[in-house]
Each structure stands twice: as C-alpha cells, then as structure tokens.
Design an enzyme around this catalytic site. Structure first.
Site, PDB file in Angstrom:
ATOM      1  N   ASP A 365       0.559  -1.359  -0.064  1.00  0.00           N
ATOM      2  CA  ASP A 365       0.056  -0.301   0.245  1.00  0.00           C
ATOM      3  C   ASP A 365       0.861   0.921   0.036  1.00  0.00           C
ATOM      4  O   ASP A 365       2.060   1.190   0.268  1.00  0.00           O
ATOM      5  CB  ASP A 365      -0.977   0.023   1.118  1.00  0.00           C
ATOM      6  CG  ASP A 365      -1.455   1.479   1.268  1.00  0.00           C
ATOM      7  OD1 ASP A 365      -2.462   1.827   0.400  1.00  0.00           O
ATOM      8  OD2 ASP A 365      -1.997   1.436   2.227  1.00  0.00           O
ATOM      9  N   LYS A 366       0.397   2.133  -0.729  1.00  0.00           N
ATOM     10  CA  LYS A 366       1.248   3.433  -0.313  1.00  0.00           C
ATOM     11  C   LYS A 366       0.987   5.258   1.057  1.00  0.00           C
ATOM     12  O   LYS A 366       1.493   4.505   1.434  1.00  0.00           O
ATOM     13  CB  LYS A 366       0.866   4.438  -1.262  1.00  0.00           C
ATOM     14  CG  LYS A 366       1.699   5.349  -1.148  1.00  0.00           C
ATOM     15  CD  LYS A 366       0.878   6.041  -2.697  1.00  0.00           C
ATOM     16  CE  LYS A 366       0.169   7.641  -2.530  1.00  0.00           C
ATOM     17  NZ  LYS A 366       0.487   7.652  -1.441  1.00  0.00           N
ATOM     18  N   GLU A 508      -8.612  16.075   6.824  1.00  0.00           N
ATOM     19  CA  GLU A 508      -9.769  16.953   6.572  1.00  0.00           C
ATOM     20  C   GLU A 508      -8.993  18.183   7.618  1.00  0.00           C
ATOM     21  O   GLU A 508      -9.100  19.142   8.003  1.00  0.00           O
ATOM     22  CB  GLU A 508     -10.866  16.588   7.424  1.00  0.00           C
ATOM     23  CG  GLU A 508     -11.915  15.962   6.546  1.00  0.00           C
ATOM     24  CD  GLU A 508     -13.410  14.944   7.095  1.00  0.00           C
ATOM     25  OE1 GLU A 508     -14.338  15.650   7.025  1.00  0.00           O
ATOM     26  OE2 GLU A 508     -12.986  15.062   8.290  1.00  0.00           O
ATOM     27  N   ARG A 608      -1.274  15.278  -2.758  1.00  0.00           N
ATOM     28  CA  ARG A 608      -2.486  15.361  -3.318  1.00  0.00           C
ATOM     29  C   ARG A 608      -3.836  15.784  -3.435  1.00  0.00           C
ATOM     30  O   ARG A 608      -3.667  16.958  -3.125  1.00  0.00           O
ATOM     31  CB  ARG A 608      -3.228  14.440  -1.388  1.00  0.00           C
ATOM     32  CG  ARG A 608      -2.134  13.276  -1.271  1.00  0.00           C
ATOM     33  CD  ARG A 608      -2.650  13.056   0.631  1.00  0.00           C
ATOM     34  NE  ARG A 608      -3.876  12.447   0.215  1.00  0.00           N
ATOM     35  CZ  ARG A 608      -4.145  11.262   0.557  1.00  0.00           C
ATOM     36  NH1 ARG A 608      -3.193  10.116   1.280  1.00  0.00           N
ATOM     37  NH2 ARG A 608      -4.975  10.603   1.138  1.00  0.00           N
ATOM     38  N   ASP A 690      -3.996   6.491  -5.799  1.00  0.00           N
ATOM     39  CA  ASP A 690      -4.476   7.337  -5.985  1.00  0.00           C
ATOM     40  C   ASP A 690      -4.368   7.900  -7.465  1.00  0.00           C
ATOM     41  O   ASP A 690      -4.944   6.856  -7.958  1.00  0.00           O
ATOM     42  CB  ASP A 690      -3.151   7.691  -5.635  1.00  0.00           C
ATOM     43  CG  ASP A 690      -3.025   7.920  -4.234  1.00  0.00           C
ATOM     44  OD1 ASP A 690      -3.710   8.252  -3.352  1.00  0.00           O
ATOM     45  OD2 ASP A 690      -1.660   7.785  -4.052  1.00  0.00           O
ATOM     46  N   ARG A 785      -5.243   3.946  -9.205  1.00  0.00           N
ATOM     47  CA  ARG A 785      -7.202   3.759  -8.860  1.00  0.00           C
ATOM     48  C   ARG A 785      -7.496   2.402  -8.188  1.00  0.00           C
ATOM     49  O   ARG A 785      -8.794   2.005  -9.222  1.00  0.00           O
ATOM     50  CB  ARG A 785      -7.652   4.653  -9.792  1.00  0.00           C
ATOM     51  CG  ARG A 785      -7.307   5.648 -10.764  1.00  0.00           C
ATOM     52  CD  ARG A 785      -7.713   6.967  -9.539  1.00  0.00           C
ATOM     53  NE  ARG A 785      -7.393   8.076  -9.474  1.00  0.00           N
ATOM     54  CZ  ARG A 785      -8.693   9.176 -10.455  1.00  0.00           C
ATOM     55  NH1 ARG A 785     -10.061   8.646 -11.020  1.00  0.00           N
ATOM     56  NH2 ARG A 785      -8.276  10.416  -9.977  1.00  0.00           N
ATOM     57  N   LYS A 791      -6.982  -4.912  -5.153  1.00  0.00           N
ATOM     58  CA  LYS A 791      -5.499  -5.340  -4.098  1.00  0.00           C
ATOM     59  C   LYS A 791      -5.728  -6.930  -4.318  1.00  0.00           C
ATOM     60  O   LYS A 791      -4.848  -6.972  -4.444  1.00  0.00           O
ATOM     61  CB  LYS A 791      -5.438  -4.383  -2.710  1.00  0.00           C
ATOM     62  CG  LYS A 791      -5.633  -3.108  -3.351  1.00  0.00           C
ATOM     63  CD  LYS A 791      -5.167  -2.029  -1.908  1.00  0.00           C
ATOM     64  CE  LYS A 791      -4.705  -0.459  -1.858  1.00  0.00           C
ATOM     65  NZ  LYS A 791      -4.101   0.166  -0.571  1.00  0.00           N
ATOM     66  N   ASN A 814      -8.463  -1.186   4.359  1.00  0.00           N
ATOM     67  CA  ASN A 814      -9.082  -1.276   2.657  1.00  0.00           C
ATOM     68  C   ASN A 814      -7.429  -2.326   2.160  1.00  0.00           C
ATOM     69  O   ASN A 814      -7.486  -3.094   1.501  1.00  0.00           O
ATOM     70  CB  ASN A 814      -8.778  -0.188   2.162  1.00  0.00           C
ATOM     71  CG  ASN A 814      -7.339   0.716   2.288  1.00  0.00           C
ATOM     72  OD1 ASN A 814      -6.921   0.813   3.264  1.00  0.00           O
ATOM     73  ND2 ASN A 814      -7.279   1.532   1.175  1.00  0.00           N
TER      74      ASN A 814
END
Length: 1125
Positions: A365-366, A508, A608, A690, A785, A791, A814
């Site tokens: 994962d990133k 956020e 991002r 992403d 994406r 995955k 995830n």
C-alpha cells in the site's frame, strides 16, 4: 433440543430486530443471545477430548499413536514404555501450551463478564453484571467507562452540544483520536432515571453485522419514525470520554456485538517447509494393499516398531520450540524499535518465520505504508491563481485582506496546540483520503529524483485576499465541508479557546487547519449549527444535511443555510472526476481550464489533490429532496444505496471554487529500503487509490520507478488491453528480455496500470496470464485507482501462477484482504488503527524495518530451520539404520540393537538442545553485510539451502554413517577379544559402543555446522556431551532398576578397554570424512554462489569472524572483571 441447536449453531443471526422500550414492563427474557462472552476454546470437561482430537488430526501424532498401539502387541520387540514416553512428551508439551493460553483467555473472559453495569429498572438505577444484560435494557455509562454492549444512544449530558458525546475507539481499531456521537433530539430530554418511567418507544434495526461503518435502524415515538444511523450506535469495548453521562438502550449483546463479530483469528497459513516435512516423514513404509500372509504382516509390524523413530519425535518439538524462540528474537530486535510510537516489531505467528527468507514479491500500500499519512497543506488554486507558502517555507498562507471587525481571541490561537488525528480504518471510506485523487510525498524528495517537472510555470502567490468573494467561498468550503470535531476548553470561565481538532481523516485536519490560519476559523459544531469566525466576524450556519462520502459518488457534501439569509448552500469536495463532470453549464471554461492545469501540476509534483465546489439550492428544490432523503434514512434494507441515489439528485450544476494540494511525506529511509530490496531480487508492486500522475511521481521518488521505460496500461476494453500487453511483450523480446524469471538480462522496465483497466483484466483468464507474463519481465508494477478487492485480486494473479513467496504490506482496513491472501501478511502499526495489524502475520511500525525483517531475520531463519530439518532426519536415519544392518546380520530376528531407553533419549535429551540453540542464534554473516550485499538474500530466496537434492545428500550421508558405525563396531566387538581378560564383546557392548560413537559423531557434526559460536551454544553443546557421558555411567550402574539387567555395567566396562577408544576415534573420523571435504571445497571455491563477487563474500565472512571474536573477548573480559570483583 432447540436450545442445544442454538447453542452450537454457527449460523449468523439474520433476523431484523424489533425491541419495545418500556420501563414499566422491562425485559425479563430475551429471544436473543445474552451478554456472556467466551473466547476460550475449552472447558474442564471438553479440554481433554477436544485437545486430543485436534492433536491427532496431525498425521505425525496419529503415526506415533499407531506405534504405541502396536507396542502393546506380541509382535513388538520393544516394551511400550519408551513409545508411550515419546508420545506423551510431544502431546503433553502441546497440551500444556494450549491449556496455559486458554486459561489466560478464561481469566480474561471471567473478569469481563463479571464487571458491573448501571441499568435502569422500573425507574430506578441499579447494578447488573455485564453477562446478565439483555437486549432492550437501558444502560447508564459515565465518563471513562467502557460500553458493556452495543447501545443506541438515547441522551447525553452534552457538555459541548445537546445530545453529543465523545468516544475513544482504541480498543476497537487502535485509533486514539476522539469520535463524536449524536443522540436524537427527540430522546435527549431523558436525563435521569425518573424520565424513563413514562418513556415508550419501538426500536427496529438490522440484524447483527460485522460492518463497523454502517448501522440502519429507526425509532418510533408516538407513531412518529426517526432515522437511526452509525451516529447513534455505541459499540461494545469503546470508551466514553469528555462526557459526564449517557443513557443508551442495548441493541446487540455477547457474541453478536460488532466488537465480537470482528474478533476473528487470522487465517491459518503453513510454510512450504512444513509441507515438505510432512511428506518426508510420511512416505517410508510399504503399501499394505498387497495381500500378505499373517506371519509376513506380523514381521512387518515388528519392523514398524523397530524403525518407528525414522520419523523423528524430536523434530516436531524442536521445530516448534525454535520457531517460538525466533519469534521472541524478532519481537525484541532493538533495530526494529520505533522511538516515536514506542513499539517493537510484533510477530503474530511463528509458522512463517522461514517464509520471510524466500519472499520474491512485495505488494505494498502507499498512504501510511510508504508515506507518513501526516498531511500538510501545500498549494491551492483559486480562479487559476496558485496560492501557497514560498518554496522551503512550511508556514501557512498569509492574509492580505483587512477587516473592519474587531479581532477576537480566536485569532490568537496557537496553531502548535492543534493536534492532528488520523484516519480510522473502518471509517476510511468516509474520509477525505478517499476523496483525494492522488497521494504525494514532499517536493524536497522529488527534487532529488528524476520526476518530471510540471510545465506550468505560474508564480506561487504567498498571500490571499479574502475580500475576493471566490477566495472567501473557497475557504468557507474548506471550513464547512468536513466532519471535524473541535474540542475546546474553558479559559478561566471567560472564553473558549480552540485547542484541538479531531477527525477520522488527517486530510480534513490539514484543510480545516489551513482555513483557520487563513482567517476562516471553524470552532463550534452542534447537531444543528456550525460556528465559523471569518476574520473576527462570528457566523453561525444552520446545518441541514451531511452527505457522507461513498465510493460510487467519490465526494462528500454539506448543506447549510446561510448565516444572514435564507439561501441554502451546498458545499462539496471530492475527486476531480466526480466534480468536473457535473459543473454548471454557465461555468467559465477558461477559468476551469486554468484550475485543471494547476490540478495536473499539483499531481505531477506528488501532491494529493481535491476539488472544491458549491451550489445555491432553491427552496422549491430542497423541500421535496429533503423529504426523499428523510424517507431513505428510514429504510432498514439498502439504505446506503438509496441515500447515494438521492444524493446524486442534488449534487450537480456545481460552481467550481478551486483545487487544493496536500503533501504526504515519505517515511524515513523508504527510497533506500526499496533500492536494497530490489537489489535482493525482490519485485515490488505499489497498489494505491491515487491518480496515475501522482502514483508515478511517488514511485520515482521512492526508487520504485525510473522516469524512463514505463509501460502504461490505460485501455477501454479487454481486446485493446490484451493487444497492448502483447505489444509490450514483443518489444521486450526484441531487446533481449525474455519471459524467463531467471533471465540474467537486467530488467529496468516498469508497468503502470489503473483500476478501471483492471476490471477488464479480471474478466478473462487469458488477459490475466498475459499480464503476469509481462510482469515477470519488470522489476516493479504500480497499480493506481484500485479498490480493496482489486488489491487482493492482484495478489491472487501472482500467487496462483508462481511458486514464489508473496508478501503484502499495508496499514489500513482496505489492505486486510490482500494481507490475508498473500503467503505472508505484514501490518504497519501506524496511524490508521489496527485492522491491518490484527489481520497480519507480522507487524512493524515503519516500512524501512521490512528490510531487516526479510534480509536478516528471514534469511537467518530459513538457513537455520533448513539445517534443523535436514539435521534431524539425518540423525534419525543414522540411528534407525543401525537396527536394519543388525537385523540383516541376525536373519531378521526382530531383536532390538540399541536398548529402548537410549533409543528414546538420543532424540530427546542427548542431541536435541544444541541444534535448537543453533536454529535460534546461528548466523553465517553479520547483519550489516547482509544490508551491504543484499544479493546474499537470493541464496535463501531460491531455496539453495533446502531442496530435495540437499535433503537427499543429508539422507545418503546418514546411511553412510550408519554403515560405518555398525560394521566398524561389529568387527571390533564381535570378532575377537576386546578386554584384558580376553572376553569377547557381546551384543550390548557393541550396541553401547555404537551408541557412543553415534552420539559423539552427531555432536561433532553440529560443531562443524555452527557458524557463530556464542555462550548459549557453548553451554548447550558441551553440557549435552557431558550429560550423555555421565548418564551412561549412571545407567550402567542402575540398569537393574529399569528392568534392563542386560545393560548392567556394560558402558563402565567399555571405558576400561583401549580398543573402545580406538574404535570410536576411527569410526567418527571415517563418518565425517565427506563433511571435511565438503567444508574444504567450500573454502576453496572461488564463488560461493552466483551474483556476488567472491572477494566481497569472503571479506564479509572474515569480518564477521572478527566481530564474533571481538564480542567473545569482550564477554571474557567482562567475566574476568566480575570474577575479580
């Protein structure tokens, strides 16, 4: 009978629930499970049968039981005592371990079940044990107390806002930031036990579910239904914080609570070495399907008993003990200790220690794995103008506007006090990280790489003018469209100072924090209002709706009524694909184009990106839409789908406000780690949600990709995708890069593929096969994406088509699916909770620790356990075949050669401990050289230390040793006088001499095998040799006590015979001659194995010896100092 079926039923309860809340008639009997929990596997009555059944499902234990049974028959040449002792030892050790672990679970269950909860019964608050709570009970929970069951929040003391309370979910997901919950305002008047006397309501809600991110229900009061959602659900195990008291009704109890439904064991995984071990231990005997005579069968079973230890008892105990100690070594490795989080690495299983040394594919994962998941606002684009701090400046935007309003104390907030909270894994789909179209690292890192620089050369403006309506609207969107909770404190009773923002998403936090720094300060949230300070002017916006993020919409929206008019405003933020396609027809396209160019520029810088938009909604449109949304919120089934559909009706015709770019820096040493792992022959795949541009730039920044030779797959259908893959394959073949995984041609290419294209790939096995063939010819693959399901599918494609070991690493919920499907799963114990860690086999706190886990621990453990496995079978072959040669000499009489006590102890006590210590502590090369020369990892990656050729070599040497020992000893002790008195050596003298030579040869073999001597290895080796010698003398004197008169004084008499010593020396030397030549050949060999310069290898070896010698000298010096003291 129904109760018994219900007790043992594994089927989940799928019934929707209907509960009547009426304190005049409280529940006396519930149709649902009680609140008692039991995580223990056994009881006093079930422990013995269940544990024995579990153990005898293993083929090895069943085999040993079979030997014990035969030992009680007249065909057995041995008494059953020795076989029973061995079986009881193996079974007993495992049973004791299981009993201890289960007793700890029982104690924990007992403590939890007997906790006391405050409940309201007939208007009176009383205490009840947790295990006696029932669905429908009204429970009172006070500050810092855990919720005893899943509750629907009815009311709270609401210090900050009516009906609001705060909870901490660290027991559930590891997240320490506070979350807010909100009761219905229609029930918030219930503030003491007396108020419940006249309260009546009907609660209807969904069946128990494992989902931590959804809850659908409704409460009917006076025939008026009200929607219930996750905002009203309080989950068992979480803790009430910063709230004096709450009242809630029990909805789920016991094992049907969400906490217990999510408490599952990680899927069982077995290493390939275990499978090899079982095959090696199970294929030794004749096929019984042939019709043999009775006498032949009796003879067969006699030899089954004689040769029983060819499948070593001790191997299973030694292997498990070594693995457990290796696990402790991983857990205590100070080089994998993270100071910031105060955490060591955590091995959650010992079955896969050696698999770490064979990893060939890493799926990573990133966000939160390669990056820190700590967001910082870097750029924004409003009306085509880029705003942001100057290069190298980490401060916020400056404000160039002035205000006629007086400045309040809100303007003097110390931003250093604002803490960042991080993404909750279970709530990830509702966080802005999913809204973001790309992830990033800092531009400082990108400047050192070969990342492409954006062609957009617009000047970055460090000041923003909030007098501009579009600029103000942009920052109002950031300050309003979120789920952030502001936590405030009372400053000596005068004013409220903002001290902390809490949210499930770090994105956020960064956006609200930047809006606050720009002069648009969010400081108050209630169920009905949002408090905003705009350059000192206080504004209160009425909160109408919050449309949370969904994967279909890829955005979130907040609908408010303007602070000084009746205008209804919808603010939205989301991925560019979700915003730009729904712009209003009258949008200024040149301005939109500028913002789009800036968005692309931000992505190419590795930031991002997030689009912000607004819309004015007319009252005529909002009224009917609000009614449809209310009806959707009352649904028990398919609520989320209907809410998404209704949300899409109003989320359109946007006015584009601008774009934000947020920085997520790489973790420490990520580029160096990826470079080292790549040199070790490990292929690394990055799987991220992403945008493609951002994924490519991050890949370049962390040494995963080269800016050249990228093979990009973005196709619109299956046929085009297959054609593109075949085109790339042909291009690779034309330049000499074949599809052979072992090709010596350097592979510098990389594949980049996006999620929509993967949809076509998963539809056809032919396309999957072609993609896999292409991936074998590259060093790395970037999948952007992608969804969590995609995955796991990517991991499956590789795992199903290769014999190589796959490893998946991630930090969020995830990532759980790919962690569980891979051969080895690694969880990052970072800022996204603990779902990934709980599903993993190993947990580390930083990606860079993966280098040491694989190259050091993985390599060492594979080499150690390979030797342990081969050594154990070699030892048993050499021991058991003595019996075969003896029976050939005695016309297959069935007579035992070595007495049964020594036959058992040679495996259990005489030779077991030194090899276990070896399997935990030995190292052939110092760890610093394994990092310096990562190519050494290929030695274990390719299985060069353990394969059938090596295993067969050990077996053949064991056969050779048994032949030498038996025939040398038989010629010495059978064919002539051996004592000074002229007596001929008998059977037991020959057997005792053979046993001594065998044991000494085994110990010397291990001494020649050990690479790294340490204090523990010395003690284990020399004490084992001494113990054997002393025990043989004692056994000779005390043999009659064991009923073995034939062994009385046998070994003592041997010690008086010079021929005995000469025979032992000659035997051991001849047995180990092949080993001497093998060692000599290894030292003289120019290149120990392919891929490393021989001079470099031997330099590592010599320096390792120097380091070991220095450590030994230091230990000796320390010993002398202590002795002198």
């Amino acid at each position: 009978m129904d109760k018994i079926k219900k007790l043992f039923s594994k089927k989940p309860d799928t019934r929707e629930r209907r509960v009547i809340i009426d304190e005049e008639q409280p529940p006396t009997k519930s149709p649902y499970v009680n609140n008692y929990i039991a995580t223990s596997k056994y009881t006093l009555l079930t422990f013995l049968p269940k544990n024995l059944f579990q153990q005898f499902t293993r083929i090895a234990n069943f085999y040993f039981l079979f030997i014990v049974i035969i030992s009680f028959t007249d065909v057995s040449p041995n008494k059953p005592g020795g076989s029973i002792f061995g079986l009881v030892l193996v079974i007993g050790i495992n049973a004791a371990k299981e009993a201890y672990e289960d007793f700890k679970r029982y104690q924990s269950d007992k403590e939890i079940n007997n906790r006391k909860a405050n409940v309201i019964r007939k208007g009176v608050e009383t205490q009840e044990l947790w295990m006696n709570l029932m669905v429908g009970d009204i429970v009172v929970v006070r500050n810092a107390e855990q919720f005893p069951a899943d509750l629907v929040l009815l009311s709270s003391s609401g210090e900050m806002s009516p009906g609001m309370c705060f909870i901490e979910t660290s027991n559930l997901d590891g997240e320490t930031s506070l979350k807010s919950k909100q009761s219905l305002m229609e029930t918030n008047h219930l503030q003491n036990s007396v108020d419940f006397s006249n309260f009546r309501a009907i609660l209807e809600y969904e069946a128990p579910s494992v989902s931590l991110t959804s809850f659908n229900g409704r409460m009917s009061i006076n025939n008026q239904p009200y929607s219930l959602s996750l905002d009203q659900l309080l989950i068992r195990g979480t803790v009430l914080m910063n709230t004096k008291v709450i009242y809630g009704v029990v909805t789920y109890t016991g094992h049907q609570t969400k906490y217990m439904l999510n408490t599952k064991e990680t899927p069982s995984k077995r290493s390939r070495m275990d499978s090899t071990k079982e095959r090696g231990a199970g294929q030794w005997y004749l096929d019984l399907s042939t019709n043999y005579s009775l006498e032949t069968l009796k003879g067969f079973f006699t030899y089954v008993v004689l040769f029983a230890t060819i499948a070593p008892f001790s191997l299973y105990v030694s292997l498990e003990l070594a693995r457990v100690l290796q696990l402790v070594s991983i857990n205590k490795d100070k080089h994998m200790y993270h100071e910031e989080t105060k955490t060591f690495a955590k091995a959650r299983t010992s079955n896969l220690n050696e698999e770490l040394g064979q990893v060939e594919y890493i799926f990573s994962d990133k966000t939160g794995t390669l990056t820190r998941n700590q967001m910082e606002f870097k750029r924004c684009s409003v009306n085509g103008v880029i705003y942001g701090p100057s290069e190298g400046d980490h401060q916020s935007l400056e404000i160039s506007s002035t205000s006629s309003k007086p400045t309040t104390n809100h303007d003097h907030i110390n931003t250093n006090l604002i803490s960042t909270s991080f993404k909750n894994e279970e709530e990830e789909d509702f966080g802005n990280d999913k809204l973001m179209s790309s992830n990033s690292i800092g531009m400082t890192d990108l400047s050192k790489s070969k990342a492409p620089v954006s062609s957009n050369e617009q000047t970055i403006v460090p000041k923003i003018d909030l007098n501009d309506p579009d600029s103000l609207d942009f920052f109002l969107g950031l300050a309003i469209c979120h789920t952030v909770i502001p936590e405030s404190v009372d400053d000596q009773g005068k004013i409220l100072l903002l001290v902390k923002y809490s949210s499930s998403s770090p994105d956020e936090i960064a956006l609200v924090k930047e809006a606050s720094s720009a002069g648009v300060k969010f400081h108050t949230r209630t169920p009905a209002h949002l408090g905003i300070s705009v350059l000192g002017e206080e504004r209160e916006y009425k909160l109408l709706n919050v449309l949370e993020f969904s994967s279909d919409r890829k955005r979130m929206s907040v609908i408010v009524k303007n602070y000084n008019t009746d205008d209804i405003i919808l603010y939205c933020k989301g991925a560019d694909s979700a915003i730009l396609s729904q712009l209003a027809p009258d949008s200024s396209m040149p301005m939109v184009k500028l913002n789009q160019d800036n968005l692309h520029s931000f992505s190419c810088q590795g930031l991002r990106t997030l689009c912000v938009a607004k819309r004015i909604v007319t009252a005529e449109e909002y009224g009917p839409w609000s009614q449809r949304m209310k009806e959707a919120n009352l649904l028990l089934n398919n609520r989320s789908q209907r809410i998404s559909e209704v949300s899409l009706e109003i989320e359109k015709s946007w006015h584009f406000l601008g774009v934000v770019g947020i920085e997520d820096r790489l973790q420490e040493h990520v580029p160096e780690t990826i470079k080292t792992l790549s040199k070790a022959g490990i292929k690394i795949w990055m799987l991220t949600g992403d945008k493609q541009e951002t994924a490519i730039n991050i890949g370049i920044s962390c040494n995963l990709l080269d800016s050249k030779d990228l093979m990009i797959l973005n196709e619109n259908n299956k046929d085009l995708l297959l054609a593109k893959i075949n085109q790339y394959l042909q291009e690779l073949e034309s330049v000499g890069v074949g599809a052979d995984e072992n090709s010596n041609v350097e592979k510098k290419n990389a594949i980049v593929i996006d999620g929509p294209t993967m949809v076509f790939m998963f539809q056809d096995k032919e396309v999957e096969d072609a993609f896999y063939r292409l991936s074998k010819n590259v060093n790395s693959v970037v999948c952007c994406r992608v969804t969590p399901f995609q995955k796991s599918e990517v991991v499956r494609i590789v795992k199903d088509r290769t014999s190589s070991v796959t490893l998946a690493i991630g930090d969020g919920a995830n990532d759980v699916s790919m962690i569980q499907i891979a051969h080895v799963g690694i969880g990052i114990s970072g800022f996204e909770g603990r779902q990934a860690v709980l599903a993993s086999d190993y947990a580390i706190s930083q990606f860079c620790f993966l280098e040491r886990l694989l190259l050091v621990h993985g390599r060492y453990n594979f080499k150690r356990l390979s030797t342990l496995l081969c050594f154990s079978f070699w030892k048993n072959i050499a021991t058991v075949l003595l019996q075969l040669w003896f029976n050939i000499d005695t016309q297959f009489s069935g007579q035992t050669y070595i007495d049964e006590i020594n036959n058992i102890l040679i495996n259990i006590l005489y030779t077991s401990f030194p090899i276990i210590v070896y399997a935990v502590t030995d190292r052939d090369i110092h760890p610093k050289f394994l990092k310096k020369y990562p190519i050494l990892f290929k030695e274990t990656q390719k299985g060069d230390n353990f394969n059938w050729k090596i295993f067969s070599t050990w077996i053949l040497h064991g056969i050779y040793c048994s032949v030498v020992i038996y025939y040398v000893m038989s010629s010495v002790f059978d064919d002539g006088p051996t004592g000074s008195n002229g007596k001929i050596g008998g059977l037991w003298s020959q057997a005792a001499a053979s046993l001594f030579a065998l044991t000494l040869m085994i110990q010397l073999m291990l001494i020649l095998t050990v690479n790294s001597w340490n204090r523990v290895q010395h003690w284990a080796t020399w004490v084992s040799i001494a113990f054997f010698f002393v025990f043989q003398i004692a056994y000779s004197f005390l043999a009659s006590m064991f009923g073995n008169l034939y062994y009385y004084m046998v070994f003592v008499n041997l010690l008086t015979q010079p021929a005995f010593y000469l025979a032992v020396i000659v035997t051991v030397v001849i047995c180990l001659l092949p080993v001497y030549f093998t060692i000599l050949e290894g030292y003289l060999r120019l290149a120990p194995f392919k891929g490393i310069n021989s001079a470099s290898y031997w330099l590592c070896f010599i320096e390792t010896l120097n380091i070991e010698l220095e450590q030994a000298l230091k230990s000796f010096e320390l010993f002398q100092i202590v002795k002198n003291l």
